[in-house]
Design a protein around this motif. Sequence first.
Motif, mmCIF file in Angstrom:
data_model
loop_
_atom_site.group_PDB
_atom_site.id
_atom_site.type_symbol
_atom_site.label_atom_id
_atom_site.label_comp_id
_atom_site.label_asym_id
_atom_site.label_seq_id
_atom_site.Cartn_x
_atom_site.Cartn_y
_atom_site.Cartn_z
ATOM 1 N N TYR A 22 0.874 -0.889 0.530
ATOM 2 C CA TYR A 22 -0.174 -0.213 -0.213
ATOM 3 C C TYR A 22 0.887 1.201 0.080
ATOM 4 O O TYR A 22 0.527 2.508 -0.834
ATOM 5 C CB TYR A 22 -0.701 -0.154 0.939
ATOM 6 N N THR A 23 2.091 0.897 0.467
ATOM 7 C CA THR A 23 2.824 2.258 0.968
ATOM 8 C C THR A 23 3.231 2.850 -1.330
ATOM 9 O O THR A 23 3.622 3.962 -1.242
ATOM 10 C CB THR A 23 4.293 1.790 1.734
ATOM 11 N N ILE A 24 3.835 1.368 -1.644
ATOM 12 C CA ILE A 24 4.884 1.676 -2.855
ATOM 13 C C ILE A 24 3.578 1.505 -3.837
ATOM 14 O O ILE A 24 3.252 3.011 -4.921
ATOM 15 C CB ILE A 24 5.158 -0.268 -3.757
ATOM 16 N N LYS A 25 1.857 1.492 -3.188
ATOM 17 C CA LYS A 25 0.548 2.008 -4.459
ATOM 18 C C LYS A 25 0.285 3.746 -4.053
ATOM 19 O O LYS A 25 0.457 4.180 -4.797
ATOM 20 C CB LYS A 25 -0.466 1.293 -3.766
ATOM 21 N N ARG A 26 0.395 4.279 -2.924
ATOM 22 C CA ARG A 26 0.660 5.783 -3.342
ATOM 23 C C ARG A 26 1.837 5.984 -3.044
ATOM 24 O O ARG A 26 1.487 7.500 -4.056
ATOM 25 C CB ARG A 26 0.302 5.901 -0.950
ATOM 26 N N HIS A 27 3.732 5.798 -3.420
ATOM 27 C CA HIS A 27 4.687 6.179 -3.900
ATOM 28 C C HIS A 27 3.960 6.459 -5.991
ATOM 29 O O HIS A 27 4.586 7.214 -6.268
ATOM 30 C CB HIS A 27 5.785 5.879 -3.957
ATOM 31 N N MET A 28 3.517 5.537 -5.743
ATOM 32 C CA MET A 28 3.169 5.389 -7.696
ATOM 33 C C MET A 28 2.494 6.303 -8.207
ATOM 34 O O MET A 28 2.403 7.010 -8.901
ATOM 35 C CB MET A 28 3.083 3.648 -8.177
ATOM 36 N N HIS A 29 1.632 6.427 -7.270
ATOM 37 C CA HIS A 29 0.019 7.560 -8.095
ATOM 38 C C HIS A 29 1.299 8.450 -7.582
ATOM 39 O O HIS A 29 1.395 9.872 -8.421
ATOM 40 C CB HIS A 29 -0.428 7.510 -6.251
ATOM 41 N N ASN A 30 1.675 9.074 -6.498
ATOM 42 C CA ASN A 30 2.151 10.483 -6.415
ATOM 43 C C ASN A 30 3.619 10.745 -7.260
ATOM 44 O O ASN A 30 3.172 12.073 -8.382
ATOM 45 C CB ASN A 30 3.422 10.585 -5.555
ATOM 46 N N ILE A 31 4.497 9.877 -8.163
ATOM 47 C CA ILE A 31 4.840 9.416 -9.574
ATOM 48 C C ILE A 31 4.512 9.735 -10.245
ATOM 49 O O ILE A 31 4.456 10.728 -10.995
ATOM 50 C CB ILE A 31 5.762 8.292 -9.630
ATOM 51 N N PHE A 32 3.080 9.231 -10.727
ATOM 52 C CA PHE A 32 2.120 9.391 -11.944
ATOM 53 C C PHE A 32 1.923 10.805 -11.451
ATOM 54 O O PHE A 32 1.488 11.300 -13.294
ATOM 55 C CB PHE A 32 1.486 8.234 -11.842
ATOM 56 N N GLY A 33 1.320 11.265 -10.546
ATOM 57 C CA GLY A 33 0.793 12.682 -10.796
ATOM 58 C C GLY A 33 1.854 13.280 -11.500
ATOM 59 O O GLY A 33 2.001 14.721 -11.921
ATOM 60 N N LYS A 34 2.879 13.251 -10.474
ATOM 61 C CA LYS A 34 4.675 14.591 -10.402
ATOM 62 C C LYS A 34 4.867 14.434 -12.104
ATOM 63 O O LYS A 34 5.048 15.553 -12.643
ATOM 64 C CB LYS A 34 5.392 14.067 -9.694
ATOM 65 N N LEU A 35 4.724 13.254 -12.449
ATOM 66 C CA LEU A 35 5.607 12.822 -13.929
ATOM 67 C C LEU A 35 4.268 13.442 -15.286
ATOM 68 O O LEU A 35 4.407 13.248 -16.188
ATOM 69 C CB LEU A 35 6.255 11.515 -14.390
ATOM 70 N N ASP A 36 3.536 13.548 -14.645
ATOM 71 C CA ASP A 36 2.019 13.068 -15.405
ATOM 72 C C ASP A 36 2.074 12.253 -16.367
ATOM 73 O O ASP A 36 1.288 12.866 -17.796
ATOM 74 C CB ASP A 36 1.680 14.449 -16.407
ATOM 75 N N VAL A 37 1.112 10.791 -16.258
ATOM 76 C CA VAL A 37 1.216 9.968 -16.320
ATOM 77 C C VAL A 37 0.654 8.788 -16.421
ATOM 78 O O VAL A 37 0.368 9.298 -14.839
ATOM 79 C CB VAL A 37 2.828 9.370 -16.921
ATOM 80 N N SER A 38 -0.291 8.572 -17.244
ATOM 81 C CA SER A 38 -1.015 7.180 -16.320
ATOM 82 C C SER A 38 -0.803 5.623 -16.491
ATOM 83 O O SER A 38 -2.547 4.939 -15.727
ATOM 84 C CB SER A 38 -2.477 7.814 -17.260
ATOM 85 N N THR A 39 0.126 5.284 -17.522
ATOM 86 C CA THR A 39 0.114 3.953 -16.676
ATOM 87 C C THR A 39 2.417 3.421 -16.819
ATOM 88 O O THR A 39 2.722 4.987 -17.343
ATOM 89 C CB THR A 39 -0.282 3.376 -18.652
ATOM 90 N N ARG A 40 2.289 2.462 -17.087
ATOM 91 C CA ARG A 40 3.982 2.678 -16.661
ATOM 92 C C ARG A 40 4.262 2.815 -17.985
ATOM 93 O O ARG A 40 6.207 2.986 -17.810
ATOM 94 C CB ARG A 40 3.632 0.683 -15.913
ATOM 95 N N MET A 41 4.140 2.041 -19.161
ATOM 96 C CA MET A 41 4.011 2.183 -20.386
ATOM 97 C C MET A 41 4.468 3.656 -20.437
ATOM 98 O O MET A 41 5.611 3.935 -20.974
ATOM 99 C CB MET A 41 3.238 2.025 -21.693
ATOM 100 N N GLU A 42 3.416 4.750 -20.214
ATOM 101 C CA GLU A 42 4.284 5.843 -20.595
ATOM 102 C C GLU A 42 5.479 6.897 -19.444
ATOM 103 O O GLU A 42 6.248 7.475 -19.739
ATOM 104 C CB GLU A 42 2.980 7.487 -20.272
ATOM 105 N N LEU A 43 5.079 6.066 -18.398
ATOM 106 C CA LEU A 43 6.242 5.990 -17.025
ATOM 107 C C LEU A 43 7.680 5.792 -18.301
ATOM 108 O O LEU A 43 8.673 6.674 -18.261
ATOM 109 C CB LEU A 43 5.931 4.929 -16.159
#
Length: 335
Positions: free
Chosen positions: A303-324
Motif C-alpha cells: 500500500y505504501t508502494i501504491k501511494r508512491h506510484m500514485h505520487n510519481i504518476f502525478g508528478k510525471l503527468d503519466v497514467s500508465t507504466r508504459m508512459e512512464l
Amino acid sequence: MAVENKMFDGVFFFMYIFAGFAGFLAILLAVLLIRHWSSGNKALLASIRNFMICTALIDFLYFYFDYYELVTNSYHTHAIVRVADICLFIGQVYFWNAYLREKSMVQNSERIALQKMSAVVTGICIVLAVIGYGFLMDDYYIAKPGFATIAMLLIEVFIAIMLTYLNFRHLAKALAEMIQKKCRVYICLISVFLAVNGVWNGILVIYMLFHDINVALERWFDPTSVFLFAINLLTIFLIFCEDFTALFKTEQSQNPSKDRLAQRLDYVAETHSLTEREREVLELAYEGLTNPEIAEQLFVSKYTIKRHMHNIFGKLDVSTRMELVHLINGEKNVS
C-alpha cells in the motif's frame, strides 16, 4: 435582535474552541513530522509548522477576546495585545507564502526575488502595524479623530491590500509551477480563506474607527472563528496528503561512473521534484517490477508502494507504466 446576537456570539465562541482543537491537532501532526527533520524537506516542514503556530495563536487570542467580552460584557485591549493581533495575521500570511514558494518549481533566481519581496513587504507591514495598533489606537480599537483616524485608515487599507497581493501572487506562481497536483485544492482553499479573513478583519477594523465598539459588535457578526476553523481543518488534510520527504538531488560530480540510464533517472527525479524514496521506486518500476515485488525489495507494504506510484504518476503527468517508461527513455541527455 439582542437575543439573536447573544446566540450568535455563543456559537462563534464555541467555534473558537473547535478551531483551537483543530489547530492543536495540526500542530501535533507537524511536531510528529519534525521527528523526520534530518531526512525530510526541512524548509517545507518549517513553513507549515510556523504557519500553524501563527494560526493557533490567533485562535487563542480571539478565544480570549470573546471569553472576556462574554464574561465582563466589555471589550478593551492593551496595546501589546493589539500589536500581537495584527502581527500574527501578517506572520500567518508570511509563513504561508514560504510554504507556497517551497511547493512551486520556480527557478532559483525567481524564488529569491519572491522571498525578498515577501520579506520587505512583511517588514513594512509590521512597522506600520506597530505604529498604528500600538500608538494611534486606544484600548477599544478606536483612533482619535483627525490625523490619527486618517493615518490608521491608510495603514489598515495598505496592510490588507499588500497581504492579499502577496497571498495571490505566491498562489499564482505555485499553481503555475506546481508538479504535485493532489495538494492543489487544499492550497487554493486555504489561500482563499486567508485572503477573505484578512479583508474581513480589515473592514471590521475600519468600521470600528468611525463607530462605537459596542455598536459594531451588535451590528456585525464576526465569522473569524469560522475562517480559522476552516483553515485549520484544511491544513490537517493538507498535512496528511503532503509528502515531507527530502527531495532527490543528483550527485553526478561525485559519481562520474554512473551509466546513462541512472543519470536519466536522476534527471527525471530531480526535475520533477521526486523524493528520495520515489526515486528508488521509479527505478524499480522502470525495470518492470510489480508493486508487491517493489514492496518486498524495499521492505515496505504494497500500500505504501501504491501511494508512491500514485505520487510519481502525478508528478510525471503519466497514467500508465508504459508512459512512464517512454517518458524516461525520451528525456534529454544530461550533461
